[in-house]
Design an enzyme around this catalytic site. Structure first.
Site, PDB file in Angstrom:
ATOM      1  N   HIS A  80     -59.483  -9.240   2.824  1.00  0.00           N
ATOM      2  CA  HIS A  80     -59.055  -7.990   2.189  1.00  0.00           C
ATOM      3  C   HIS A  80     -60.277  -7.102   1.979  1.00  0.00           C
ATOM      4  CE1 HIS A  80     -56.500  -5.386  -0.199  1.00  0.00           C
ATOM      5  NE2 HIS A  80     -57.513  -5.294  -1.060  1.00  0.00           N
ATOM      6  N   LEU A  85     -45.659 -12.282   4.145  1.00  0.00           N
ATOM      7  CA  LEU A  85     -45.075 -13.593   4.438  1.00  0.00           C
ATOM      8  C   LEU A  85     -44.257 -14.088   3.247  1.00  0.00           C
ATOM      9  CD1 LEU A  85     -48.241 -15.047   6.175  1.00  0.00           C
ATOM     10  CD2 LEU A  85     -46.079 -14.459   7.306  1.00  0.00           C
ATOM     11  N   ASN A  88     -56.858 -15.112   4.176  1.00  0.00           N
ATOM     12  CA  ASN A  88     -56.704 -13.676   4.434  1.00  0.00           C
ATOM     13  C   ASN A  88     -58.012 -12.979   4.105  1.00  0.00           C
ATOM     14  OD1 ASN A  88     -55.357 -11.175   4.983  1.00  0.00           O
ATOM     15  ND2 ASN A  88     -55.203 -10.827   2.774  1.00  0.00           N
TER      16      ASN A  88
HETATM   17  C1  GRF Z   1     -59.565  -5.208   7.733  1.00  0.00           C
HETATM   18  O1  GRF Z   1     -60.236  -4.239   7.002  1.00  0.00           O
HETATM   19  C2  GRF Z   1     -58.996  -6.260   6.812  1.00  0.00           C
HETATM   20  O2  GRF Z   1     -59.731  -6.431   5.653  1.00  0.00           O
HETATM   21  C3  GRF Z   1     -57.650  -5.712   6.461  1.00  0.00           C
HETATM   22  O3  GRF Z   1     -57.198  -5.067   7.624  1.00  0.00           O
HETATM   23  C4  GRF Z   1     -58.318  -4.657   8.399  1.00  0.00           C
HETATM   24  C5  GRF Z   1     -58.098  -5.236   9.767  1.00  0.00           C
HETATM   25  O4  GRF Z   1     -59.041  -4.783  10.687  1.00  0.00           O
HETATM   26  N1  GRF Z   1     -56.779  -6.771   5.995  1.00  0.00           N
HETATM   27  P1  GRF Z   1     -59.130  -5.484  12.109  1.00  0.00           P
HETATM   28  O5  GRF Z   1     -57.722  -5.408  12.727  1.00  0.00           O
HETATM   29  O6  GRF Z   1     -59.553  -6.888  11.912  1.00  0.00           O
HETATM   30  O7  GRF Z   1     -60.113  -4.670  12.892  1.00  0.00           O
END
Ligand code: GRF
Length: 201
Positions: free
Chosen positions: A117, A101, A115
């Site tokens: 991570h 973004l 977010n």
């Molecule tokens: C997760 O591991 C998240 O931490 C990362 O991307 C992945 C998304 O998984 N940012 P999902 O689409 O929520 O199953």
């Protein structure tokens, strides 16, 4: 008797790009009694992803705003802003949203974008976190929910959950256990965040 006006419950919109398992965890939590925010919209920047089918199954309004179909990133974000505003969005949760973004977008929603991570930030920013964690011989890793600022995977940390690295772990096995931890962490952090925000609305 004078009653205090009840705080408005904030509206959350969730941005996804794929599987949407964190989105589903947030929606399920939000559908439980007394959860302090409602999920009013799921936006995917990619068509035909699994998360869209999950949103339908969960009964949440969803839309596709395909980033690759816009001439510029700016035009994509304009359309995204329009959809978020139409849904009266107070909080944006990024959940596996793979588009970076712009500073302009982040500043517009400053302090309102979360977010998740899959590492214990500030360690292992970026992609392929589990492979890098295993290569480094770490004994534990985890997941982080943080506020989004213009720098990627940066911003104030709102919550973390650690996960042990086990003998015989592969990136896939580790990813699965971290993902399960994410499903516990993200709804808990969003609840705390929404609760405090509701007093400011
Ligand atoms: C997760 O591991 C998240 O931490 C990362 O991307 C992945 C998304 O998984 N940012 P999902 O689409 O929520 O199953």
């Amino acid at each position: 008797m004078i009653r205090a006006r009840p705080d408005r419950i904030p509206n959350t919109s969730i941005l996804i790009s794929g599987r949407g398992s964190n989105m589903a965890a947030l929606v399920l939590a939000s559908q439980s009694n007394n959860y302090p925010t409602r999920v009013g919209l799921v936006v995917s920047n990619k068509p035909n992803v699994k998360g869209l089918a999950s949103a339908t199954a969960l009964g949440v309004p969803k839309t596709v705003i395909e980033s690759a179909a816009f001439a510029t990133h700016h035009a994509f974000e304009d359309e995204l802003n329009h959809a978020l505003e139409k849904a009266n969005t107070d909080i944006i949760c990024l959940a596996g949203f793979m588009e970076i973004l712009s500073t302009c977008f982040v500043n517009k929603w400053q302090g309102r974008i979360l977010n998740i991570h899959p590492s214990l930030l500030p360690d292992y920013k970026g992609l392929h976190t589990h492979r890098r964690v295993l290569e480094a011989g770490e004994r534990y890793t985890g997941c982080t929910v943080h506020l989004v600022t213009p720098a990627v995977d940066d911003g104030p940390i709102l919550g973390q959950l650690s996960v042990n690295v086990l003998p015989g772990d592969t990136p896939t096995k580790l990813a699965q256990r971290v993902n399960e931890a994410e499903h516990r962490l993200y709804p808990a952090v969003l609840a705390t965040f929404a609760e405090s925000l509701s007093h400011a609305l």
